[in-house]
Design a protein around this motif. Structure first.
Motif, mmCIF file in Angstrom:
data_model
loop_
_atom_site.group_PDB
_atom_site.id
_atom_site.type_symbol
_atom_site.label_atom_id
_atom_site.label_comp_id
_atom_site.label_asym_id
_atom_site.label_seq_id
_atom_site.Cartn_x
_atom_site.Cartn_y
_atom_site.Cartn_z
ATOM 1 N N ASN A 70 72.372 15.185 68.047
ATOM 2 C CA ASN A 70 73.708 15.788 67.953
ATOM 3 C C ASN A 70 73.820 16.694 66.733
ATOM 4 N N ILE A 72 76.618 18.081 64.400
ATOM 5 C CA ILE A 72 78.017 17.965 63.992
ATOM 6 C C ILE A 72 78.289 19.204 63.148
ATOM 7 N N ASN A 74 81.183 21.363 61.275
ATOM 8 C CA ASN A 74 82.538 21.459 60.735
ATOM 9 C C ASN A 74 82.824 22.914 60.393
ATOM 10 N N ARG A 88 85.958 20.508 64.405
ATOM 11 C CA ARG A 88 84.745 19.703 64.257
ATOM 12 C C ARG A 88 84.087 19.599 65.631
ATOM 13 N N TRP A 89 82.984 20.295 65.767
ATOM 14 C CA TRP A 89 82.213 20.252 67.008
ATOM 15 C C TRP A 89 81.208 19.111 66.964
ATOM 16 N N LYS A 90 81.020 18.480 68.112
ATOM 17 C CA LYS A 90 79.891 17.573 68.317
ATOM 18 C C LYS A 90 79.130 18.171 69.494
ATOM 19 N N LYS A 92 75.704 18.164 71.662
ATOM 20 C CA LYS A 92 74.565 17.318 72.004
ATOM 21 C C LYS A 92 73.532 18.131 72.767
#
Length: 173
Positions: A70, A72, A74, A88-90, A92
């Motif tokens: 992942n 992450i 910001n 805030r992206w996650k 994958k």
């Protein structure tokens, strides 16, 4: 009847000319977003309405961390009218060239595909508009220019109609 044929011809021509991520599989430098956005990235951008008129501009600071699966990411945006936005992206990695992403203002799951120097990311974003939030579809294309620089061109649509464009320049620290 001629008008109908003309409209169908235009639609067919437009659908044939659409860019595909696979078209860039042999281009360099190769972009791997989990690597490019790891660490600090600075961005500058502008939002244009469909006529091309620049409506807003921003600077952004981004910081990404990749744990092997992942990313992450910001993001902090400062718009020229003083508005501050954070996201805030996650994201994958779900395959060799495929990604899925979520953020609090993204509706559903963003879909990403990467080939060569190009990364395509599609999602619906909740955008503030006249005291409410509306869904705008983003069709993002990020092209890596060199090890530090990338350019993003996004087309924004609502009900299938173009409502604007977003252009962003990224520089990795």
């Amino acid at each position: 009847m001629r008008l109908l044929l003309a409209v169908i011809s235009i639609l067919l021509l437009n659908s044939c000319s659409e860019m595909k991520p696979e078209d860039y599989k042999n281009t360099k430098p190769i972009i791997k977003i989990e690597e490019y956005f790891q660490g600090n990235v600075k961005a500058w951008g502008m939002l244009q309405e469909r006529s091309g008129e620049v409506k807003r501009q921003f600077v952004a600071d981004m910081k990404g961390e990749f744990d092997g699966q992942n990313l992450i990411l910001n993001e902090t945006f400062i718009w020229n009218d003083g508005e501050k936005q954070e996201r805030r992206w996650k994201i994958k990695k779900v395959g060799d060239n495929r990604y899925e992403g979520t953020a609090s203002d993204v509706v559903g799951v963003a879909k990403g595909v990467s080939f060569g120097s190009a990364f395509k990311f599609e999602y619906k974003l909740l955008v503030p508009y006249k005291d409410k939030k509306i869904k705008i579809k983003f069709d993002d294309w990020i092209f890596k220019q060199d090890e530090k620089t990338a350019i993003n061109k996004a087309t924004l649509t609502k009900f299938g109609f173009k409502v604007g464009e977003l252009t962003v320049f990224f520089v990795k620290d």
